[in-house]
Write an enzyme that holds these catalytic residues in place. Structure first.
Site, short mmCIF file in Angstrom:
data_model
loop_
_atom_site.label_atom_id
_atom_site.label_comp_id
_atom_site.label_asym_id
_atom_site.label_seq_id
_atom_site.Cartn_x
_atom_site.Cartn_y
_atom_site.Cartn_z
N GLY A 10 0.80 -1.22 0.00
CA GLY A 10 0.00 0.00 0.00
C GLY A 10 0.83 1.27 0.00
O GLY A 10 2.06 1.24 0.14
N ALA A 65 -5.87 -2.02 4.76
CA ALA A 65 -7.16 -1.38 5.01
C ALA A 65 -7.94 -1.27 3.72
O ALA A 65 -7.37 -1.19 2.62
CB ALA A 65 -6.97 0.01 5.61
N THR A 67 -9.88 1.35 1.85
CA THR A 67 -9.87 2.82 1.95
C THR A 67 -10.73 3.51 0.90
O THR A 67 -10.71 4.75 0.82
CB THR A 67 -8.42 3.34 1.84
N THR A 106 -8.57 6.56 11.42
CA THR A 106 -8.87 7.72 10.60
C THR A 106 -9.64 8.81 11.33
O THR A 106 -10.41 8.53 12.25
CB THR A 106 -9.69 7.27 9.36
N ASP A 107 -9.45 10.05 10.87
CA ASP A 107 -10.24 11.18 11.37
C ASP A 107 -11.72 11.02 11.03
O ASP A 107 -12.58 11.65 11.66
CB ASP A 107 -9.71 12.49 10.76
N TYR A 130 -17.37 3.22 5.43
CA TYR A 130 -15.91 3.17 5.64
C TYR A 130 -15.57 3.55 7.08
O TYR A 130 -14.85 2.83 7.77
CB TYR A 130 -15.21 4.11 4.66
N LYS A 134 -14.00 1.23 10.15
CA LYS A 134 -12.73 1.59 10.79
C LYS A 134 -12.90 1.69 12.31
O LYS A 134 -12.04 1.23 13.07
CB LYS A 134 -12.20 2.90 10.22
N TRP A 155 -6.25 12.68 6.01
CA TRP A 155 -5.96 13.21 4.68
C TRP A 155 -4.58 12.76 4.19
O TRP A 155 -3.74 13.56 3.77
CB TRP A 155 -6.04 14.74 4.69
#
Length: 294
Positions: A10, A65, A67, A106-107, A130, A134, A155
């Site tokens: 990745g 992951a 994504t 993730t945010d 998503y 997560k 990001w």
């Protein structure tokens, strides 16, 4: 320290492996094994067990992951299989084998309704499939007895793989002007800085949830403008393509995004005694590196 890396093909793993190679010193030597996804499939428990048995790592770093944020809205099964069930397998097996698990989140686990940066302790409210999968992966780790480090980031972009920076560079060459949403705010993060952050956190044996992103915040519109401006200054783009700000309502997508998802990185700074580089300086370094490789 021996690290087993899942998801080695990745975008993030590409720069993590390079960073590990460059981080060996008199105090820390990083010995890593990064099998292909065909050799280490986190959705297959026996595959995880075999790799841990053969390499005998102290830490398993999960870079695997699903994504595809919008595709996840219809591809629920696959997103769940990788982001939730695969992570649950990792947590269970790492518990049994007494291997520390480093996982990236993730945010997007936050709903974006705050106006101040999110702390690790703030209540997640994921808005799309998503983000939900997560967060379910985070919960699977926390419900197990594994020694874990969850690093939430935002990001993400890098030299390898598909990401916003490379998309903007391509579109700036193809179109006379661009329209980019201006009402979603976050912190762009370079994969190299995230890799260095993970190494720094491992050096102090950090545990629990830690937020890391590059310092500062911007909208996607401001990010796109900066990408084009720096690329033009580096002579990658012949002219500075105009960028027009638009609201999210003018660019509807299947998955809802948080309007504000800036992460508070104070815990990272307390643990490592380091300050994340600004997103602007990171972007310039990344673009310089990208243009050298093209």
């Amino acid at each position: 320290m021996k690290l087993l890396i899942a998801g080695a093909n990745g975008m993030f793993a590409h720069d993590l492996i390079q960073s590990l190679q460059q981080s060996n010193d008199s105090l820390h030597t990083w010995d890593y094994h990064a099998p292909l996804e065909t050799e280490l499939d986190i959705t297959q428990p026996e595959s995880i067990e075999q790799n841990i048995h053969h390499f005998n790592p102290q830490v398993l770093v999960n870079c695997a992951a699903y994504t595809q944020v919008d595709q996840a809205e219809t591809d629920v099964s696959q997103a769940t299989q990788i982001n939730q069930e695969g992570v649950r397998h990792l947590a269970q097996i790492c518990t049994k084998k007494q291997v520390k698990l480093v996982h990236f989140s993730t945010d997007f686990v936050f709903d974006g309704n705050q106006s101040i940066p999110y702390l690790e302790s703030d209540q997640p409210r994921p808005q799309g499939i998503y983000a939900q999968t997560k967060l379910a992966g985070e919960h699977a780790i926390q419900k197990s007895s594994v020694d874990y480090l969850i690093i939430r980031t935002s990001w993400l972009y890098g030299v390898a793989g598909h990401n916003f920076v490379k998309t903007i560079l391509r579109l700036a060459k193809e179109r006379p002007d661009l329209k980019v949403v201006c009402d979603q705010v976050g912190s762009p993060t370079w994969t190299v800085d995230l890799a260095q952050a993970m190494i720094s956190l491992l050096k102090v044996d950090a545990a629990g949830i830690v937020h890391f992103s590059n310092h500062g915040q911007c909208s996607w519109y401001e990010f796109a403008k900066a990408i084009i401006q720096i690329a033009h200054e580096l002579d990658y783009l012949p002219q500075s393509t105009p960028v027009r700000p638009i609201p999210t309502t003018e660019y509807p997508l299947p998955a809802k995004r948080p309007t504000f998802s800036v992460l508070n990185c104070d815990r990272y700074m307390r643990l490592t005694k380091q300050t994340p580089p600004s997103w602007q300086s990171a972007l310039k370094q990344m673009l310089t590196k990208l243009l050298q490789t093209n």
